[in-house]
Design a protein around this motif. Structure first.
Motif, PDB file in Angstrom:
ATOM      1  N   GLN A 262       0.835  -1.202   0.000  1.00 21.88           N
ATOM      2  CA  GLN A 262       0.000   0.000   0.000  1.00 21.88           C
ATOM      3  C   GLN A 262       0.870   1.252   0.000  1.00 21.88           C
ATOM      4  O   GLN A 262       0.555   2.242  -0.666  1.00 21.88           O
ATOM      5  CB  GLN A 262      -0.913  -0.016   1.229  1.00 21.88           C
ATOM      6  N   GLY A 263       1.980   1.207   0.744  1.00 29.23           N
ATOM      7  CA  GLY A 263       2.892   2.345   0.785  1.00 29.23           C
ATOM      8  C   GLY A 263       3.495   2.659  -0.568  1.00 29.23           C
ATOM      9  O   GLY A 263       3.711   3.825  -0.910  1.00 29.23           O
ATOM     10  N   HIS A 264       3.754   1.632  -1.355  1.00 25.19           N
ATOM     11  CA  HIS A 264       4.259   1.851  -2.714  1.00 25.19           C
ATOM     12  C   HIS A 264       3.225   2.591  -3.559  1.00 25.19           C
ATOM     13  O   HIS A 264       3.561   3.542  -4.278  1.00 25.19           O
ATOM     14  CB  HIS A 264       4.602   0.508  -3.375  1.00 25.19           C
ATOM     15  N   TRP A 265       1.980   2.127  -3.476  1.00 23.94           N
ATOM     16  CA  TRP A 265       0.933   2.769  -4.272  1.00 23.94           C
ATOM     17  C   TRP A 265       0.687   4.198  -3.790  1.00 23.94           C
ATOM     18  O   TRP A 265       0.511   5.116  -4.602  1.00 23.94           O
ATOM     19  CB  TRP A 265      -0.352   1.950  -4.195  1.00 23.94           C
ATOM     20  N   LEU A 266       0.697   4.393  -2.481  1.00 27.01           N
ATOM     21  CA  LEU A 266       0.503   5.737  -1.931  1.00 27.01           C
ATOM     22  C   LEU A 266       1.648   6.664  -2.329  1.00 27.01           C
ATOM     23  O   LEU A 266       1.436   7.855  -2.574  1.00 27.01           O
ATOM     24  CB  LEU A 266       0.386   5.660  -0.407  1.00 27.01           C
ATOM     25  N   ALA A 267       2.869   6.113  -2.420  1.00 24.77           N
ATOM     26  CA  ALA A 267       4.007   6.921  -2.871  1.00 24.77           C
ATOM     27  C   ALA A 267       3.811   7.341  -4.322  1.00 24.77           C
ATOM     28  O   ALA A 267       4.153   8.467  -4.711  1.00 24.77           O
ATOM     29  CB  ALA A 267       5.309   6.130  -2.717  1.00 24.77           C
ATOM     30  N   LEU A 268       3.246   6.456  -5.124  1.00 24.77           N
ATOM     31  CA  LEU A 268       2.944   6.798  -6.513  1.00 24.77           C
ATOM     32  C   LEU A 268       1.926   7.926  -6.572  1.00 24.77           C
ATOM     33  O   LEU A 268       2.055   8.863  -7.371  1.00 24.77           O
ATOM     34  CB  LEU A 268       2.403   5.570  -7.242  1.00 24.77           C
ATOM     35  N   GLU A 269       0.920   7.859  -5.715  1.00 30.27           N
ATOM     36  CA  GLU A 269      -0.174   8.824  -5.730  1.00 30.27           C
ATOM     37  C   GLU A 269       0.185  10.159  -5.079  1.00 30.27           C
ATOM     38  O   GLU A 269      -0.212  11.215  -5.558  1.00 30.27           O
ATOM     39  CB  GLU A 269      -1.391   8.219  -5.013  1.00 30.27           C
ATOM     40  N   LYS A 270       0.962  10.112  -3.979  1.00 31.53           N
ATOM     41  CA  LYS A 270       1.147  11.301  -3.158  1.00 31.53           C
ATOM     42  C   LYS A 270       2.600  11.707  -2.929  1.00 31.53           C
ATOM     43  O   LYS A 270       2.850  12.805  -2.425  1.00 31.53           O
ATOM     44  CB  LYS A 270       0.502  11.084  -1.780  1.00 31.53           C
TER      45      LYS A 270
ATOM     46  N   MET B  47      18.023  -2.173  14.938  1.00 29.31           N
ATOM     47  CA  MET B  47      17.799  -1.352  13.749  1.00 29.31           C
ATOM     48  C   MET B  47      16.371  -0.813  13.821  1.00 29.31           C
ATOM     49  O   MET B  47      15.434  -1.421  13.294  1.00 29.31           O
ATOM     50  CB  MET B  47      18.051  -2.180  12.486  1.00 29.31           C
ATOM     51  N   TYR B  48      16.215   0.323  14.511  1.00 26.55           N
ATOM     52  CA  TYR B  48      14.917   0.912  14.772  1.00 26.55           C
ATOM     53  C   TYR B  48      14.697   2.157  13.905  1.00 26.55           C
ATOM     54  O   TYR B  48      15.631   2.941  13.685  1.00 26.55           O
ATOM     55  CB  TYR B  48      14.778   1.294  16.245  1.00 26.55           C
ATOM     56  N   TYR B  49      13.433   2.350  13.456  1.00 26.41           N
ATOM     57  CA  TYR B  49      13.125   3.438  12.532  1.00 26.41           C
ATOM     58  C   TYR B  49      11.809   4.112  12.898  1.00 26.41           C
ATOM     59  O   TYR B  49      10.944   3.527  13.549  1.00 26.41           O
ATOM     60  CB  TYR B  49      13.087   2.909  11.088  1.00 26.41           C
ATOM     61  N   ASP B  50      11.674   5.346  12.451  1.00 28.64           N
ATOM     62  CA  ASP B  50      10.493   6.174  12.684  1.00 28.64           C
ATOM     63  C   ASP B  50       9.822   6.427  11.339  1.00 28.64           C
ATOM     64  O   ASP B  50      10.371   7.118  10.475  1.00 28.64           O
ATOM     65  CB  ASP B  50      10.929   7.492  13.340  1.00 28.64           C
ATOM     66  N   ALA B  51       8.640   5.855  11.154  1.00 32.10           N
ATOM     67  CA  ALA B  51       7.927   5.961   9.870  1.00 32.10           C
ATOM     68  C   ALA B  51       6.857   7.039   9.886  1.00 32.10           C
ATOM     69  O   ALA B  51       5.955   7.032   9.043  1.00 32.10           O
ATOM     70  CB  ALA B  51       7.305   4.611   9.522  1.00 32.10           C
ATOM     71  N   SER B  52       6.949   7.997  10.807  1.00 31.66           N
ATOM     72  CA  SER B  52       5.869   8.979  10.956  1.00 31.66           C
ATOM     73  C   SER B  52       5.707   9.859   9.717  1.00 31.66           C
ATOM     74  O   SER B  52       4.603  10.341   9.436  1.00 31.66           O
ATOM     75  CB  SER B  52       6.100   9.846  12.197  1.00 31.66           C
ATOM     76  N   LYS B  53       6.774  10.078   8.945  1.00 33.49           N
ATOM     77  CA  LYS B  53       6.638  10.891   7.730  1.00 33.49           C
ATOM     78  C   LYS B  53       5.693  10.216   6.736  1.00 33.49           C
ATOM     79  O   LYS B  53       4.798  10.865   6.171  1.00 33.49           O
ATOM     80  CB  LYS B  53       8.005  11.120   7.083  1.00 33.49           C
ATOM     81  N   ALA B  54       5.873   8.915   6.514  1.00 29.76           N
ATOM     82  CA  ALA B  54       5.011   8.196   5.577  1.00 29.76           C
ATOM     83  C   ALA B  54       3.588   8.116   6.098  1.00 29.76           C
ATOM     84  O   ALA B  54       2.623   8.183   5.325  1.00 29.76           O
ATOM     85  CB  ALA B  54       5.565   6.794   5.317  1.00 29.76           C
ATOM     86  N   VAL B  55       3.429   7.974   7.406  1.00 22.65           N
ATOM     87  CA  VAL B  55       2.083   7.947   7.994  1.00 22.65           C
ATOM     88  C   VAL B  55       1.414   9.302   7.795  1.00 22.65           C
ATOM     89  O   VAL B  55       0.237   9.388   7.416  1.00 22.65           O
ATOM     90  CB  VAL B  55       2.158   7.583   9.495  1.00 22.65           C
ATOM     91  N   ARG B  56       2.174  10.359   8.012  1.00 20.40           N
ATOM     92  CA  ARG B  56       1.626  11.726   7.942  1.00 20.40           C
ATOM     93  C   ARG B  56       1.372  12.166   6.499  1.00 20.40           C
ATOM     94  O   ARG B  56       0.300  12.694   6.179  1.00 20.40           O
ATOM     95  CB  ARG B  56       2.605  12.683   8.620  1.00 20.40           C
ATOM     96  N   GLU B  57       2.337  11.952   5.611  1.00 13.14           N
ATOM     97  CA  GLU B  57       2.247  12.494   4.258  1.00 13.14           C
ATOM     98  C   GLU B  57       1.592  11.546   3.251  1.00 13.14           C
ATOM     99  O   GLU B  57       0.980  11.994   2.280  1.00 13.14           O
ATOM    100  CB  GLU B  57       3.637  12.893   3.766  1.00 13.14           C
ATOM    101  N   LEU B  58       1.734  10.238   3.478  1.00 16.75           N
ATOM    102  CA  LEU B  58       1.170   9.261   2.541  1.00 16.75           C
ATOM    103  C   LEU B  58      -0.057   8.556   3.094  1.00 16.75           C
ATOM    104  O   LEU B  58      -0.744   7.851   2.361  1.00 16.75           O
ATOM    105  CB  LEU B  58       2.222   8.204   2.175  1.00 16.75           C
TER     106      LEU B  58
END
Length: 328
Positions: free
Chosen positions: A212-220, A293-304
């Protein structure tokens, strides 16, 4: 008019889930499959399969007629002996795919990088897209090759090509055919081949959310930007405890001191492998586990609007998929 998507890496874990999503959304899909690769992950799907390689000089011909491209394909290996193949597929292959997209007049590309290209922060710190470890600090040639491959996408975007970058963390779910390192953890747990564990941690996400993130990246998505596709940071012990709750099997209780697998991996890769013994533990894999190996995905949650589906459901469906396909 139906949008036609060209997908590389469609037979793999993320690619197979992405293709299913695109078909559900009404896209027409054409996917590139190497001549010696199995297409079992795509059986029964209504799509077009073309045979070829990422480095084919006439790859643009295969892309003609498509409007969008998802470049998901990558070679994954933590073995020292595979370093040349890693750079050939991941770096040179990405360069060639992006050039082919320009020649085929692809309107927008989503490039699948990895959190591996970003690196890690301080121990226990969750980093976001603004972080970048120095290349020399990226452990192993896989991570380095993904960093340099991502730079090819960044360069293309700076030159005016419409390229959005996504960086998945560790996906969990069905269609993990190889399996991936995360799938291997699940399988070793189910097979009772994990009497102990290393004290490390990862960021995990449902593979359907990655698709879904791939498709949302395509769209937004913004061209040239990168988006971490992740969800929950868990220690390996916490992941194993979730698997225990799902399956009813006991989670391992003992922690392996890191020096032990490091020693085994070093002896196997540096001493025994040149004499023809296949190593069982990759040295780079053990080195990676030295730090969570910890990451913060809040940008993708917020923008996509990246979904954050419950991990226990993804784990349960991954277990069911492996069992139904007789991986045990």
């Amino acid at each position: 008019m139906t949008t036609r998507a060209f997908v590389t890496g469609g037979t793999g874990f993320i690619g197979a889930n992405l293709i299913r999503l695109l078909l559900d959304k009404g896209y027409s899909v054409r996917t590139l499959v190497r001549s010696n690769s199995s297409s079992n992950n795509l059986q029964g799907l209504e799509l077009e399969i073309v045979r070829g390689d990422l480095n084919d000089p006439d790859l643009y011909r295969q892309m003609r007629g498509c409007q969008v491209l998802f470049h998901v394909a990558a070679r994954y290996s933590l073995w020292q002996a595979d370093r040349e193949k890693l750079y050939e597929s991941n770096v040179l292959g990405t360069r060639n795919v992006l050039a082919a997209a320009r020649m085929a007049k692809i309107e927008r590309t989503v490039y699948t990088s990895s959190v591996a290209a970003i690196g890690v922060g301080r121990v226990g710190e969750a980093v976001d897209e603004t972080h970048q470890s120095p290349v020399k600090q990226l452990v192993g040639h896989y991570k380095k090759s993904k960093y340099f491959a991502e730079q090819e996408a960044v360069k293309a975007a700076r030159m005016g090509q419409d390229v959005v970058i996504v960086n998945p963390s560790a996906p969990i779910g069905p269609w993990d055919i190889k399996p991936t390192p995360t799938g291997d953890i699940i399988l070793r747990f189910l097979r009772r081949q994990m009497p102990a564990y290393v004290n490390t941690g990862l960021n995990f996400i449902d593979v359907r959310d990655v698709a879904q993130g791939h498709w949302l990246a395509l769209e937004k998505g913004v061209s040239g930007d990168r988006y971490i596709l992740g969800h929950q940071n868990l220690s390996l012990r916490e992941l194993l405890e979730q698997l225990a709750a799902i399956t009813g099997l006991d989670a391992p209780q003992n922690i392996v001191p890191l020096w032990l697998p490091l020693t085994v991996a070093w002896v196997e890769e540096r001493v025994l492998a040149p004499f023809g013994k296949s190593p069982s533990v990759p040295l780079d894999g053990v080195r990676m586990s030295k730090q969570p190996m910890y990451y913060d995905a809040s940008k993708a949650v917020r923008e996509l609007n990246l979904p954050q589906s419950p991990l226990d459901r993804a784990l349960k469906e991954a277990v069911e998929w492996f069992v139904s396909r007789r991986y045990l």
